[in-house]
Design a protein around this motif. Structure first.
Motif, PDB file in Angstrom:
ATOM      1  N   SER A  19      -1.690  14.252  -1.317  1.00 44.60           N
ATOM      2  CA  SER A  19      -2.265  14.772  -2.543  1.00 44.60           C
ATOM      3  C   SER A  19      -2.644  16.228  -2.304  1.00 44.60           C
ATOM      4  CB  SER A  19      -3.507  13.968  -2.942  1.00 44.60           C
ATOM      5  OG  SER A  19      -4.175  14.612  -4.007  1.00 44.60           O
ATOM      6  N   VAL A  37       0.859  -1.191   0.000  1.00 45.39           N
ATOM      7  CA  VAL A  37       0.000   0.000   0.000  1.00 45.39           C
ATOM      8  C   VAL A  37       0.889   1.232   0.000  1.00 45.39           C
ATOM      9  CG1 VAL A  37      -1.797   1.265   1.238  1.00 45.39           C
ATOM     10  CG2 VAL A  37      -1.777  -1.244   1.291  1.00 45.39           C
ATOM     11  N   PHE A  75      -7.659   2.314   4.748  1.00 44.48           N
ATOM     12  CA  PHE A  75      -7.532   1.463   3.571  1.00 44.48           C
ATOM     13  C   PHE A  75      -7.605  -0.011   3.969  1.00 44.48           C
ATOM     14  CE2 PHE A  75      -5.279  -1.002   0.400  1.00 44.48           C
ATOM     15  CZ  PHE A  75      -5.869  -0.550  -0.773  1.00 44.48           C
ATOM     16  N   VAL A 117      -3.508  10.045   0.749  1.00 39.59           N
ATOM     17  CA  VAL A 117      -4.286   9.071  -0.012  1.00 39.59           C
ATOM     18  C   VAL A 117      -3.545   7.737   0.007  1.00 39.59           C
ATOM     19  CG1 VAL A 117      -5.269   8.519  -2.268  1.00 39.59           C
ATOM     20  CG2 VAL A 117      -5.194  10.894  -1.497  1.00 39.59           C
ATOM     21  N   ALA A 118      -4.273   6.682   0.392  1.00 41.64           N
ATOM     22  CA  ALA A 118      -3.714   5.328   0.420  1.00 41.64           C
ATOM     23  C   ALA A 118      -4.336   4.530  -0.716  1.00 41.64           C
ATOM     24  CB  ALA A 118      -4.019   4.663   1.752  1.00 41.64           C
ATOM     25  N   ARG A 119      -3.477   3.807  -1.461  1.00 45.07           N
ATOM     26  CA  ARG A 119      -3.961   2.957  -2.553  1.00 45.07           C
ATOM     27  C   ARG A 119      -2.987   1.822  -2.781  1.00 45.07           C
ATOM     28  NH1 ARG A 119      -3.175   8.001  -5.617  1.00 45.07           N
ATOM     29  NH2 ARG A 119      -5.422   8.089  -5.534  1.00 45.07           N
ATOM     30  N   SER A 120      -3.451   0.818  -3.524  1.00 44.69           N
ATOM     31  CA  SER A 120      -2.630  -0.348  -3.824  1.00 44.69           C
ATOM     32  C   SER A 120      -2.918  -0.815  -5.243  1.00 44.69           C
ATOM     33  CB  SER A 120      -2.966  -1.480  -2.846  1.00 44.69           C
ATOM     34  OG  SER A 120      -2.339  -2.681  -3.249  1.00 44.69           O
ATOM     35  N   ASP A 121      -1.871  -1.239  -5.948  1.00 42.87           N
ATOM     36  CA  ASP A 121      -2.052  -1.800  -7.285  1.00 42.87           C
ATOM     37  C   ASP A 121      -2.870  -3.086  -7.233  1.00 42.87           C
ATOM     38  OD1 ASP A 121      -0.571   0.242  -8.376  1.00 42.87           O
ATOM     39  OD2 ASP A 121       1.291  -0.913  -8.460  1.00 42.87           O
ATOM     40  N   PRO A 148      -7.069  -1.947  -7.324  1.00 45.67           N
ATOM     41  CA  PRO A 148      -7.070  -0.682  -8.062  1.00 45.67           C
ATOM     42  C   PRO A 148      -8.326   0.176  -7.870  1.00 45.67           C
ATOM     43  CG  PRO A 148      -7.333  -2.527  -9.561  1.00 45.67           C
ATOM     44  CD  PRO A 148      -7.033  -3.107  -8.215  1.00 45.67           C
ATOM     45  N   LEU A 153      -9.917   0.710  -5.029  1.00 45.41           N
ATOM     46  CA  LEU A 153     -10.071   1.164  -3.652  1.00 45.41           C
ATOM     47  C   LEU A 153      -9.062   2.238  -3.294  1.00 45.41           C
ATOM     48  CD1 LEU A 153     -10.468  -2.286  -1.843  1.00 45.41           C
ATOM     49  CD2 LEU A 153     -12.263  -0.794  -2.717  1.00 45.41           C
ATOM     50  N   THR A 154      -9.523   3.279  -2.639  1.00 48.22           N
ATOM     51  CA  THR A 154      -8.637   4.302  -2.085  1.00 48.22           C
ATOM     52  C   THR A 154      -9.213   4.763  -0.753  1.00 48.22           C
ATOM     53  OG1 THR A 154      -9.786   6.116  -3.207  1.00 48.22           O
ATOM     54  CG2 THR A 154      -7.869   5.190  -4.327  1.00 48.22           C
ATOM     55  N   ARG A 202      -8.754   8.093   2.120  1.00 47.22           N
ATOM     56  CA  ARG A 202      -8.207   9.444   2.286  1.00 47.22           C
ATOM     57  C   ARG A 202      -8.362   9.906   3.733  1.00 47.22           C
ATOM     58  NH1 ARG A 202     -10.787   8.739  -2.281  1.00 47.22           N
ATOM     59  NH2 ARG A 202      -9.928   9.494  -4.239  1.00 47.22           N
TER      60      ARG A 202
END
Length: 67
Positions: A18, A13, A49, A25-29, A32, A34-35, A37
């Protein structure tokens, strides 16, 4: 000694600031769609997240990790 056999692993993650969203902002490949904030804390964005991923997994909403 107990051994747990699990085939899944924790997704990598990324949490970044931003400026456009004025939030971390947290995200993961691996997930894709889901995010998460949080405007105050990178750790809080990460926690949110993780909770979101766990919720999706419990609900079976059809969101699957990317291959």
């Amino acid at each position: 000694m107990n051994t747990i056999d699990r085939t899944d692993s924790a997704p990598a993650v990324r949490v970044s600031w931003s400026a456009g969203e004025a939030a971390y902002v947290a995200r993961s490949d691996r997930f894709p769609g889901l995010t998460a904030r949080n405007e105050w804390s990178a750790l809080a964005a990460l926690d949110e997240f993780i909770e979101l991923v766990e919720h999706v997994r419990r609900q079976g909403d059809g969101v699957r990790p990317a291959a």
